[in-house]
Design an enzyme around this catalytic site. Structure first.
Site, PDB file in Angstrom:
ATOM      1  CG  HIS A 108      68.930   4.165  10.785  1.00  0.00           C
ATOM      2  ND1 HIS A 108      67.984   3.380  11.411  1.00  0.00           N
ATOM      3  CD2 HIS A 108      69.998   3.350  10.578  1.00  0.00           C
ATOM      4  CE1 HIS A 108      68.459   2.167  11.582  1.00  0.00           C
ATOM      5  NE2 HIS A 108      69.684   2.103  11.081  1.00  0.00           N
ATOM      6  CG  HIS A 133      72.239   1.566   8.534  1.00  0.00           C
ATOM      7  ND1 HIS A 133      72.552   1.436   9.861  1.00  0.00           N
ATOM      8  CD2 HIS A 133      73.239   2.312   7.975  1.00  0.00           C
ATOM      9  CE1 HIS A 133      73.692   2.076  10.104  1.00  0.00           C
ATOM     10  NE2 HIS A 133      74.124   2.624   8.985  1.00  0.00           N
ATOM     11  CG  ASP A 184      69.379  -3.305   8.736  1.00  0.00           C
ATOM     12  OD1 ASP A 184      69.982  -2.259   8.409  1.00  0.00           O
ATOM     13  OD2 ASP A 184      69.254  -3.666   9.922  1.00  0.00           O
ATOM     14  CG  HIS A 185      66.629  -0.073   9.688  1.00  0.00           C
ATOM     15  ND1 HIS A 185      66.000  -0.119  10.908  1.00  0.00           N
ATOM     16  CD2 HIS A 185      67.816  -0.717   9.858  1.00  0.00           C
ATOM     17  CE1 HIS A 185      66.789  -0.746  11.778  1.00  0.00           C
ATOM     18  NE2 HIS A 185      67.891  -1.116  11.163  1.00  0.00           N
ATOM     19  CG  HIS A 193      72.885   3.060  14.426  1.00  0.00           C
ATOM     20  ND1 HIS A 193      73.700   1.980  14.593  1.00  0.00           N
ATOM     21  CD2 HIS A 193      72.108   2.783  13.341  1.00  0.00           C
ATOM     22  CE1 HIS A 193      73.432   1.071  13.659  1.00  0.00           C
ATOM     23  NE2 HIS A 193      72.468   1.540  12.890  1.00  0.00           N
ATOM     24  CG  ASP A 209      69.340  -0.262  14.037  1.00  0.00           C
ATOM     25  OD1 ASP A 209      68.318  -0.888  14.372  1.00  0.00           O
ATOM     26  OD2 ASP A 209      70.021  -0.551  13.036  1.00  0.00           O
ATOM     27  CG  HIS A 253      68.437  -5.134  14.545  1.00  0.00           C
ATOM     28  ND1 HIS A 253      68.774  -5.907  13.463  1.00  0.00           N
ATOM     29  CD2 HIS A 253      68.636  -3.842  14.177  1.00  0.00           C
ATOM     30  CE1 HIS A 253      69.167  -5.105  12.470  1.00  0.00           C
ATOM     31  NE2 HIS A 253      69.083  -3.854  12.878  1.00  0.00           N
TER      32      HIS A 253
HETATM   33 FE    FE Z   1      69.613  -2.152  11.691  1.00  0.00          FE
HETATM   34 ZN    ZN Z   2      71.180   0.479  11.424  1.00  0.00          ZN
END
Ligand code: FE
Ligand code: ZN
Length: 256
Positions: free
Chosen positions: A57, A59, A61-62, A115, A134, A172
């Site tokens: 996805h 985001h 942090d990915h 998410h 996530d 995570h």
């Molecule tokens: Fe994340």
């Molecule tokens: Zn995420």
């Protein structure tokens, strides 16, 4: 079909990327590289090139490592078709029912909105292994940023129907906090109590709690278990639709 070898690559605060090595052809991929450097180090240690990035996805942090990894390795990037306009650097997009080949290994794409609205998971049936991003966490699930509880409940239900021995690799290391919340929602679950103790020990030693399995989540994850008599009883929601019970568990976690 071949199995992939899987290495955890911890990065940022509490994210995991995963290095996938297909032994028959030497092909390799990394799932959700939130930054490039730890992935480049892992590749160097293994003396492997990088062929693919798999994205669950949009985001940051990915996806944060995509640009540098493409420049440094020449790899190609696969991600969710419905998030095409939100992810820079995608070379190929995939949707429900399609697959991604990594040498002789194959990943099936499962759409898991909730998410984010376009979130996907990658399932390697030969291992079997699931890269859940996530959507499904060890003892938890992602926050509902872009879709409804009904959509997330359907997504979790799809993942929960995979073979129980499927190893689950999530985005995570949230497991310790998730365990504390799970114990508050499902206090009489002996398997959960035992699992929470093991998780505390692992985290005290600084070790990852990942992977988990679908079977373990079915027995102990309060989000996956929203439709169980135990959780319904604890919440006093015996007649409501399963998605409404799930929504209440999610609401409590958001306010915890
Ligand atoms: Fe994340
Ligand atoms: Zn995420």
């Amino acid at each position: 079909m071949a199995r992939v070898e899987i290495e955890l690559v911890p990065l940022l605060q509490d994210n995991y990327a995963y290095l996938l090595l297909e032994p028959e052809t030497g092909s390799s991929a990394v799932v959700d590289p939130g930054e490039a450097e730890p992935v480049l180090e892992a590749l160097e240690r293994r003396a492997r090139r990088l062929d693919w990035i798999l994205i669950t996805h949009h985001h940051g942090d990915h996806v944060g490592g995509i640009g540098e990894l493409k420049r440094r390795t020449g790899c190609k990037v696969v991600g969710p078709r419905s998030e095409f306009s939100r992810i820079n650097g995608l070379d190929l997009t995939v949707a429900e029912g399609e697959s991604v080949a990594l040498g002789h290994a194959v990943a099936q794409v499962i759409e898991t909105p909730g998410h984010t609205s376009g979130h996907i998971a990658y399932y390697f049936p030969e291992n079997p292994a699931l890269f859940a991003g996530d959507t499904l966490f060890a003892l938890g699930c992602g926050r509902l940023f872009e879709d409804t509880p009904e959509a997330m409940w359907d997504s979790l239900s799809k993942l929960a129907a995979l073979p129980p021995d499927t190893r689950v690799y999530c985005g995570h290391e949230y497991t310790l906090a998730n365990a504390r919340f799970a114990l508050a929602i499902d206090p009489d679950n002996a398997k959960l109590v035992a699992r929470a103790r093991r998780i505390e020990e692992l985290r005290e030693r600084g070790e990852p709690t990942i992977p988990t399995t679908i079977g373990e989540e079915l027995e102990t994850n309060p989000f996956v278990r929203a439709n169980s008599a135990a959780i319904r009883g604890q919440l006093g929601l015996r007649e409501e639709p399963a998605a409404a019970v799930f929504a209440e568990v999610r609401r409590r976690k958001d306010n915890a």
